[in-house]
Design a protein around this motif. Structure first.
Motif, PDB file in Angstrom:
ATOM      1  N   GLN A   8       0.828  -1.211   0.000  1.00  0.00           N
ATOM      2  CA  GLN A   8       0.000   0.000   0.000  1.00  0.00           C
ATOM      3  C   GLN A   8       0.863   1.263   0.000  1.00  0.00           C
ATOM      4  N   LYS A   9       1.934   1.259   0.804  1.00  0.00           N
ATOM      5  CA  LYS A   9       2.825   2.417   0.844  1.00  0.00           C
ATOM      6  C   LYS A   9       3.586   2.566  -0.472  1.00  0.00           C
ATOM      7  N   TRP A  10       3.896   1.437  -1.112  1.00  0.00           N
ATOM      8  CA  TRP A  10       4.550   1.506  -2.430  1.00  0.00           C
ATOM      9  C   TRP A  10       3.619   2.138  -3.459  1.00  0.00           C
ATOM     10  N   LEU A  11       2.351   1.775  -3.392  1.00  0.00           N
ATOM     11  CA  LEU A  11       1.365   2.372  -4.301  1.00  0.00           C
ATOM     12  C   LEU A  11       1.243   3.867  -4.076  1.00  0.00           C
ATOM     13  N   ASP A  12       1.414   4.279  -2.804  1.00  0.00           N
ATOM     14  CA  ASP A  12       1.305   5.706  -2.457  1.00  0.00           C
ATOM     15  C   ASP A  12       2.617   6.452  -2.623  1.00  0.00           C
ATOM     16  N   HIS A  13       3.705   5.737  -3.023  1.00  0.00           N
ATOM     17  CA  HIS A  13       5.033   6.349  -3.161  1.00  0.00           C
ATOM     18  C   HIS A  13       5.493   6.999  -1.852  1.00  0.00           C
ATOM     19  N   SER A  14       5.236   6.302  -0.717  1.00  0.00           N
ATOM     20  CA  SER A  14       5.558   6.896   0.584  1.00  0.00           C
ATOM     21  C   SER A  14       6.436   5.992   1.449  1.00  0.00           C
ATOM     22  N   LEU A  15       7.163   5.058   0.829  1.00  0.00           N
ATOM     23  CA  LEU A  15       8.060   4.184   1.590  1.00  0.00           C
ATOM     24  C   LEU A  15       9.261   4.969   2.105  1.00  0.00           C
ATOM     25  N   ASN A  16       9.602   4.769   3.419  1.00  0.00           N
ATOM     26  CA  ASN A  16      10.841   5.354   3.902  1.00  0.00           C
ATOM     27  C   ASN A  16      11.982   4.373   3.623  1.00  0.00           C
ATOM     28  N   ALA A  17      13.207   4.732   4.019  1.00  0.00           N
ATOM     29  CA  ALA A  17      14.375   3.906   3.689  1.00  0.00           C
ATOM     30  C   ALA A  17      14.247   2.494   4.255  1.00  0.00           C
ATOM     31  N   GLU A  18      13.834   2.374   5.521  1.00  0.00           N
ATOM     32  CA  GLU A  18      13.709   1.059   6.152  1.00  0.00           C
ATOM     33  C   GLU A  18      12.623   0.230   5.480  1.00  0.00           C
ATOM     34  N   GLU A  19      11.495   0.872   5.194  1.00  0.00           N
ATOM     35  CA  GLU A  19      10.393   0.159   4.555  1.00  0.00           C
ATOM     36  C   GLU A  19      10.757  -0.270   3.134  1.00  0.00           C
ATOM     37  N   LEU A  20      11.545   0.564   2.450  1.00  0.00           N
ATOM     38  CA  LEU A  20      11.958   0.227   1.096  1.00  0.00           C
ATOM     39  C   LEU A  20      12.799  -1.047   1.077  1.00  0.00           C
ATOM     40  N   GLU A  21      13.713  -1.176   2.053  1.00  0.00           N
ATOM     41  CA  GLU A  21      14.539  -2.374   2.133  1.00  0.00           C
ATOM     42  C   GLU A  21      13.683  -3.608   2.404  1.00  0.00           C
ATOM     43  N   ALA A  22      12.684  -3.437   3.270  1.00  0.00           N
ATOM     44  CA  ALA A  22      11.786  -4.553   3.559  1.00  0.00           C
ATOM     45  C   ALA A  22      10.952  -4.901   2.329  1.00  0.00           C
ATOM     46  N   PHE A  23      10.553  -3.870   1.592  1.00  0.00           N
ATOM     47  CA  PHE A  23       9.757  -4.079   0.392  1.00  0.00           C
ATOM     48  C   PHE A  23      10.539  -4.865  -0.660  1.00  0.00           C
ATOM     49  N   LYS A  24      11.838  -4.585  -0.786  1.00  0.00           N
ATOM     50  CA  LYS A  24      12.684  -5.272  -1.770  1.00  0.00           C
ATOM     51  C   LYS A  24      12.845  -6.751  -1.458  1.00  0.00           C
ATOM     52  N   LYS A  25      12.611  -7.145  -0.205  1.00  0.00           N
ATOM     53  CA  LYS A  25      12.777  -8.534   0.199  1.00  0.00           C
ATOM     54  C   LYS A  25      11.506  -9.356  -0.004  1.00  0.00           C
ATOM     55  N   LEU A  26      10.425  -8.696  -0.418  1.00  0.00           N
ATOM     56  CA  LEU A  26       9.183  -9.437  -0.652  1.00  0.00           C
ATOM     57  C   LEU A  26       9.368 -10.423  -1.797  1.00  0.00           C
ATOM     58  N   GLU A  27       8.724 -11.561  -1.700  1.00  0.00           N
ATOM     59  CA  GLU A  27       8.863 -12.557  -2.763  1.00  0.00           C
ATOM     60  C   GLU A  27       8.215 -12.083  -4.055  1.00  0.00           C
ATOM     61  N   ASP A  28       7.304 -11.108  -3.961  1.00  0.00           N
ATOM     62  CA  ASP A  28       6.633 -10.577  -5.148  1.00  0.00           C
ATOM     63  C   ASP A  28       7.338  -9.347  -5.715  1.00  0.00           C
ATOM     64  N   TYR A  29       8.513  -9.019  -5.191  1.00  0.00           N
ATOM     65  CA  TYR A  29       9.178  -7.764  -5.580  1.00  0.00           C
ATOM     66  C   TYR A  29       9.428  -7.685  -7.085  1.00  0.00           C
ATOM     67  N   ASP A  30       9.975  -8.748  -7.676  1.00  0.00           N
ATOM     68  CA  ASP A  30      10.282  -8.726  -9.110  1.00  0.00           C
ATOM     69  C   ASP A  30       9.014  -8.546  -9.944  1.00  0.00           C
ATOM     70  N   ALA A  31       7.947  -9.218  -9.543  1.00  0.00           N
ATOM     71  CA  ALA A  31       6.691  -9.095 -10.286  1.00  0.00           C
ATOM     72  C   ALA A  31       6.120  -7.689 -10.166  1.00  0.00           C
ATOM     73  N   LEU A  32       6.260  -7.100  -8.973  1.00  0.00           N
ATOM     74  CA  LEU A  32       5.784  -5.730  -8.768  1.00  0.00           C
ATOM     75  C   LEU A  32       6.551  -4.744  -9.640  1.00  0.00           C
ATOM     76  N   GLN A  33       7.867  -4.937  -9.728  1.00  0.00           N
ATOM     77  CA  GLN A  33       8.689  -4.066 -10.555  1.00  0.00           C
ATOM     78  C   GLN A  33       8.327  -4.209 -12.031  1.00  0.00           C
ATOM     79  N   LEU A  34       8.053  -5.433 -12.442  1.00  0.00           N
ATOM     80  CA  LEU A  34       7.633  -5.660 -13.823  1.00  0.00           C
ATOM     81  C   LEU A  34       6.346  -4.908 -14.118  1.00  0.00           C
ATOM     82  N   LEU A  35       5.409  -4.978 -13.198  1.00  0.00           N
ATOM     83  CA  LEU A  35       4.153  -4.254 -13.356  1.00  0.00           C
ATOM     84  C   LEU A  35       4.398  -2.767 -13.460  1.00  0.00           C
ATOM     85  N   ASN A  36       5.263  -2.247 -12.597  1.00  0.00           N
ATOM     86  CA  ASN A  36       5.548  -0.812 -12.589  1.00  0.00           C
ATOM     87  C   ASN A  36       6.158  -0.351 -13.914  1.00  0.00           C
ATOM     88  N   ARG A  37       7.101  -1.159 -14.455  1.00  0.00           N
ATOM     89  CA  ARG A  37       7.728  -0.783 -15.733  1.00  0.00           C
ATOM     90  C   ARG A  37       6.713  -0.756 -16.860  1.00  0.00           C
TER      91      ARG A  37
END
Length: 298
Positions: A8-37
């Motif tokens: 939800q915070k990624w959708l809102d573009h409001s991730l802080n540095a700590e949250e961003l690192e946690a977000f990158k560790k999600l198993e869906d991270y690559d798929a999310l990035q593909l969607l974003n591109r």
């Protein structure tokens, strides 16, 4: 951190540095990035809800018994549809005004700024976002009377004109770019060069890539508004181009030096007088057939 919270915070573009690192560790991270591109490549007029949903379903296949992936697919589909709808309706809020050859028109912008659009010109702006972004796109020539307020930009192919409550003229034609300030202060950014500021009576002129110095003028508005086109040491080809726009004709030249400099003017409301005004001083003869004029050296 919970996936749903991070997504939800990624959708809102409001991730802080700590949250961003946690977000990158999600198993869906690559798929999310593909969607974003793919969203970045999205084109509103080609938007297809079914195609977008099929794309998301194909690239984010849910694992068995994983309700979160199903929930994410729904969120992503809504996201694509929302962005597509926003871009589509935002694009279609553009107002575009065109003038034909020998036609001029008066335009009142949403903030009561006024534009007089010269012949064979095009002006567009977004009415929905106007009060947060006063910007117009211009191809051709126009005289502006800008109401006071936030920054006002005129974007052309060759440069951007920025003002705060003023009167000025912008002419953007083929290999011809000119800005004249009549009141207030005008900032001109030409082809990524440092901004140049113009005071009343000052102008900036570039013809065929060469900057031309002009004397300070003491006038209230451009002459074309009163149906006259004046020229001072201007290559003859630009004189003929302006005549074509004002009278909806086409020139054919034989033995005429189009680079020679011309000083004079022609009126917009009397064809014969106007044609003689631009041919007699250069000792040219002319013949007319339909809308085509042939010029020859005497």
């Amino acid at each position: 951190m919970e996936r749903e919270y991070l997504i939800q915070k990624w959708l809102d573009h409001s991730l802080n540095a700590e949250e961003l690192e946690a977000f990158k560790k999600l198993e869906d991270y690559d798929a999310l990035q593909l969607l974003n591109r793919n969203l970045q490549k999205f084109k509103a007029p080609e938007f297809d809800k079914k195609q977008s949903l099929d794309f998301i379903t194909k690239n984010l296949k849910p694992k068995k018994h994983n309700n979160w992936n199903i929930k994410w697919i729904r969120i992503a589909a809504i996201l694509v549809i929302s962005i597509g709808s926003f871009w589509y309706f935002n694009k279609n809020n553009n107002t575009t005004i065109n003038t034909l050859a020998s036609q001029k028109t008066n335009i009142d912008l949403p903030d009561n700024s006024n534009v007089i659009l010269n012949s064979a010109s095009n002006l567009s702006y977004n009415e929905k976002t106007w009060y947060t972004n006063r910007k117009v796109n211009l191809d051709g020539e126009a005289f502006f009377k800008v109401a006071k307020g936030s920054s006002f930009d005129v974007k052309t192919e060759k440069g951007i004109v920025t003002v705060l409550g003023t009167q000025f003229n912008v002419k953007q034609r083929n290999n011809y770019f000119e800005v004249v300030c009549y009141q207030g202060l005008v900032g001109v950014t030409y082809m990524q060069q440092p901004q140049l500021q113009l005071k009343p009576g000052e102008s900036f002129l570039v013809i065929d890539g060469k900057t031309i110095k002009k004397e300070v003028q003491n006038k209230l508005q451009p002459a074309w508004i009163t149906n006259k086109s004046p020229f001072k040491s201007i290559p003859y080809k630009h004189v003929l181009s302006e005549f074509e726009r004002q009278y909806n004709v086409r020139f054919i030249t034989k033995g005429v030096d189009l680079k020679q400099l011309f000083t004079g003017n022609f009126t917009h409301d009397n064809f014969e007088i106007a044609l003689k005004s631009i041919t007699l001083p250069l000792h040219l003869t002319y013949s007319k057939k339909n809308n085509t004029i042939t010029l020859k050296r005497e």
